[in-house]
Design an enzyme around this catalytic site. Structure first.
Site, PDB file in Angstrom:
ATOM      1  CD  GLU A 283     -15.521  17.517 -46.151  1.00 43.81           C
ATOM      2  OE1 GLU A 283     -15.738  16.313 -45.944  1.00 43.81           O
ATOM      3  OE2 GLU A 283     -14.581  17.928 -46.866  1.00 43.81           O
TER       4      GLU A 283
ATOM      5  CD  GLU B 179     -10.729  19.012 -44.538  1.00 44.69           C
ATOM      6  OE1 GLU B 179     -11.519  19.499 -43.706  1.00 44.69           O
ATOM      7  OE2 GLU B 179     -10.798  17.834 -44.913  1.00 44.69           O
TER       8      GLU B 179
HETATM    9  C1  GAL Z   1     -12.476  15.781 -45.480  1.00 45.34           C
HETATM   10  C2  GAL Z   1     -13.004  15.828 -44.051  1.00 45.34           C
HETATM   11  C3  GAL Z   1     -11.942  15.409 -43.073  1.00 45.34           C
HETATM   12  C4  GAL Z   1     -11.251  14.173 -43.536  1.00 45.34           C
HETATM   13  C5  GAL Z   1     -10.637  14.428 -44.871  1.00 45.34           C
HETATM   14  C6  GAL Z   1      -9.862  13.263 -45.418  1.00 45.34           C
HETATM   15  O1  GAL Z   1     -13.483  15.633 -46.389  1.00 45.34           O
HETATM   16  O2  GAL Z   1     -13.436  17.116 -43.740  1.00 45.34           O
HETATM   17  O3  GAL Z   1     -12.520  15.203 -41.815  1.00 45.34           O
HETATM   18  O4  GAL Z   1     -12.183  13.157 -43.594  1.00 45.34           O
HETATM   19  O5  GAL Z   1     -11.664  14.724 -45.784  1.00 45.34           O
HETATM   20  O6  GAL Z   1      -9.360  13.552 -46.677  1.00 45.34           O
END
Ligand code: GAL
Length: 798
Positions: A418, A496
């Site tokens: 990200e 993720e």
């Molecule tokens: C993502 C990020 C993570 C955490 C997560 C929370 O965008 O990669 O590190 O911040 O969101 O939802």
């Protein structure tokens, strides 16, 4: 012959800055050349006073590593701590110094001595015997220094190593801790030896009948003449039996490395996979004039990996759904300084949930975690800290690649997460440099990037083999699914997913106390339910896998609330590893064994006659729910969803019974509990290694007189630990608790808290007693069994 000693024991720690005179800073030995005559502890003071820096009041305390001083501090309501509001869990960073003295025998001179730090927060600087040895930036990858010239041997005197840890700046947006929080090693080799991370084992051809094992070995010659050497490499199987051996002669030029390649055929190989993580070992022996000068071991697995744009991941040519979680590295009671046994505990909890993959977000993990993933069969997405092709950035990436490329568990190199430059022209150039660097060092695994935007812009994602989708499903946009239609050749992964915010044991959002309902009524706009994350994958195999954000709650990033919350809520488990309800959903869809789980708990005084939604997670065919023996109906299980009943509340027993083919195969009940009456201790193990590091988690429950968990109990527990162990830390998973983790007292949170019991180096019994006003106390006796002490005593000759 090579030796590797753990260098974790008997350090002194000083919190705060120390003014170090230029002479020492500059690497000169002025003022301390006579340090050999000094007694332990005098070195720094003398050095400073001699340089006219005035008196400095230094307070040193004794610590063993791994150590995180951040977690020992008080929470401060200051949004500016951390890179984003609340991101560092309301705990300040800062500067600290570590110092250790040790002796070496006279005959240790002439060989090579290397100190290796596996992970030190922020920016660190190391001096040895007054010499500035080096500075390292980047708290997530190890570094090592050759100390051979500046050490003192025998009568030359005692050695002093001083480490400054500057953890003032944050590298990420989560809790990062402060200190020498991973192991330190002191290694000794002959001047002719296998280079650092000097073997590279690959398995280019793997079938059930035969595997080709290719081993490249770099031999370093630090003598000042070229030498004829022989390299003998033996492969041993998991039982320690020799499988094959090869001998190779070479000329090792001086002050450089010489690489040799040996190719082996292993018949009827035992293939590595999560269910059967079979490991082999290569033993590389460097021989000069018939004398064995170095022996180096590399653990490896034989397996093949393949990714397909339609069907996802194949391990040993068998399709395998990646059931992953993303994780930061901290844990209750210890911050980021986890003894190995706690890392293993976390991995076991993830395995028990049915997970087969781990994404080390957003940086390389501790090396021991990968050793364990090899052993327990956990696939790993190994992640580089950031999108950075500067010399510093590339050096961090390369160290990760050389360090980790022999692990069978590692299946993907993730090069960034990200970053704002995703989808930009510059970002694409940087990513390509990182990917090309990776391919040069390890072409056997695909590269990936965990992106949250810019998937289709400026060829950014084309720089890597696998496009990572962080929250591709966000706001029902199904970005990943649409991209597959448009780019059917693209390899994809759900890097993720979910970000489902829930607080263990809470069934109503509470913005004041900072809690999120386990029903998922307060999840972020980019997030989704675990049900959606999983069904997206099951229905779209081209997504290859999910990495749920996150396996465990972690300190910092207290989304969606700020203070008083100091923790995140994303975990399938809380910071102590206590399961939330979604943990059981994952179990139901990830495991074959029959699972039935129901929520909420059944203690709702004052709600008699009101309707309560009861949810059931199960992988059976049908589930029948009953309240106090009265059936509330049977429902067909939705294989990726959950079942729901509206139940008119009355106290008693709520029971879910799962059937397959009409037979009961699993059931679970929740019972309305009475008043808190007693404490119950559930140690994870009854025996540990008496090595001064091994840590046994003891789960602590508050029960009523009948032995039922009291779901909202928050009694304060005091721990008394005597004998061959001590209390390392405590926790309770409450994201808004400001109680110290380094304390003998902790409140329960929704019925539970956790005590971490660490063994002492001396064997014996450890008595753990838990007491609380008005509750029957509990006691358990653990054994610290004799084993090799990991820490040599202070100043021991190694
Ligand atoms: C993502 C990020 C993570 C955490 C997560 C929370 O965008 O990669 O590190 O911040 O969101 O939802």
């Amino acid at each position: 012959m090579r030796s590797k000693s753990m260098f974790d024991g008997s350090w002194s720690f000083h919190k705060g800055e120390i003014r170090i005179p230029y002479a020492v800073k500059g690497g000169m030995t002025g003022g301390i050349t006579d340090a050999s005559s000094l007694k332990e502890g005098e070195w720094l003071d003398i050095a400073f006073n001699d340089k006219g820096m005035g008196e400095q009041q230094l307070e040193w305390s004794s610590v063993n590593l791994p150590h995180d001083w951040c977690v020992e501090q008080q929470y401060v309501q200051d949004e500016s701590l951390g890179s984003r509001d609340g991101s560092h869990g309301y705990l300040p960073g800062g500067i600290g110094y570590y110092r250790k003295t040790f002796e070496l025998p006279a005959d240790a001179a002439g060989s090579k001595w290397t100190v290796r730090f596996d992970g030190v927060s922020g920016t660190s600087t190391v001096w040895v015997n007054g010499h500035l040895i080096g500075s390292h930036h980047g708290g997530y990858i190890g570094f090592s220094y050759d100390l051979s010239d500046v050490l003192r041997y025998g009568e030359e005197g005692r050695n002093v190593i001083l480490v400054k840890v500057d953890a003032t700046e944050c590298e990420g947006w989560w809790y990062e801790g402060c200190g020498i929080y991973r192991h330190v090693w002191l290694e000794n080799t002959d001047r002719l030896h296998v280079a650092e991370y000097g073997t590279y084992v690959t398995t280019p051809e793997v079938t059930k009948e035969q595997a080709m094992v290719n081993i490249r070995t770099r031999i370093r010659n630090d003598y000042t003449e070229g030498l004829p050497v022989s390299l003998r490499t033996v492969i041993y199987d998991g039982a320690g039996l020799q499988v094959c051996v090869k001998m190779e002669d070479a000329y090792a030029d001086w002050y450089t490395e010489t690489e040799l390649e040996q190719i082996f055929e292993v018949e009827q190989p035992m293939l590595w996979c999560p269910e059967s993580p079979y490991l082999y070992k290569a033993e590389s022996t460097v021989i000069y004039e018939g004398k064995e000068l170095d022996r180096y071991e590399t653990v490896f697995g034989i397996r093949s990996i393949r990714f397909d744009a339609d069907e996802g991941f194949f391990l040993n040519e068998e399709p395998l759904l990646i059931k992953g979680t993303c994780n930061h590295q901290d844990f209750a009671g210890v911050g980021v300084a986890l003894p190995d046994s706690l890392i293993e505990y976390k991995l076991r909890l993830l395995k028990e949930m049915g997970s087969n993959a781990y994404r080390s977000a957003h940086h390389p993990p501790t090396p021991e975690l990968l050793d364990m993933c090899d052993r327990v069969g956990m696939l790993v997405m190994d992640e580089n800290r950031k999108l950075d092709s500067s010399p510093g950035g590339l050096s961090q990436l390369k160290r990760m690649l050389y360090r980790d490329r022999n692990h069978p568990c590692v299946i993907i190199w993730s090069l960034e997460n990200e970053e704002v430059l995703e989808g930009t022209v510059t970002g694409a150039r940087i990513l390509k440099t990182l990917a090309d660097t990776t391919r040069r060092i390890d072409p056997t695994r695909p590269t990936s990037a965990a992106m949250n935007h810019g998937w289709n812009e400026n060829g950014y994602n084309d720089a890597v083999e696998i496009t990572g989708y962080n929250y591709g499903h966000r706001e029902h946009l199904n970005i990943d699914i649409r991209d597959h239609e448009q780019y059917p050749e693209r390899l994809m992964i759900g890097s993720e997913c979910a970000s489902y915010t829930a607080t263990r044991g809470i069934y109503e959002d509470d913005p004041v106390r900072g809690y999120c309902s386990e029903y998922g009524t307060n999840i972020p706009s980019w997030g989704c339910t675990p049900q959606q994350a999983w069904s997206d994958l099951v229905n779209n195999r081209f997504l290859t896998g999910v990495f749920m954000w996150t396996g465990f709650d972690y300190r910092g990033e207290p989304t969606p609330y700020l203070w008083p919350c100091v923790n995140s809520h994303f975990g399938l488990m809380d910071t102590c590893g206590f399961p939330k309800d979604s943990y059981y959903y994952m179990q139901a869809v990830w495991k074959d064994e029959p699972i039935v789980h129901l929520l909420p708990h059944w203690n709702w005084p004052g709600s008699e006659g009101k309707r309560i939604e009861v949810r059931v997670f199960s992988n059976t065919d049908t589930v029948e729910l009953s309240l106090n023996g009265k059936s509330l109906g049977e429902q067909q299980v939705d294989k990726t969803g959950y079942l729901s009943w509206e139940v008119v509340y009355e106290p008693g027993e709520l029971k879910a019974v799962g059937k397959r083919g009409g037979h009961v195969i699993a059931e679970k009940a929740v019972v309305t509990a009475g008043q808190p009456y007693q404490i119950c201790l559930y140690p994870d193990r009854l025996e540990g290694q008496a090595d001064g590091l091994d840590t046994i988690p003891v789960r602590v429950a508050i029960l009523d007189e009948q032995g039922h968990i009291v779901p909202a109990a928050d009694n304060e527990i005091r721990f008394e630990v005597t004998g061959a162990g001590s209390l390392l830390g405590v926790g309770n998973g409450n994201p808004s608790s400001h109680e110290p983790d380094k304390s003998a007292i902790r409140r329960a949170f929704n019925g539970w808290c956790l005590a971490l019991i660490q063994t002492s180096p001396a064997a014996g019994s450890i008595k753990v007693k838990a007491v609380s006003m008005g509750l029957a106390a509990a006691e358990v006796v653990l054994e610290a069994a004799p084993g090799e002490p990991l820490f040599p005593a202070s100043g021991t000759i190694i």
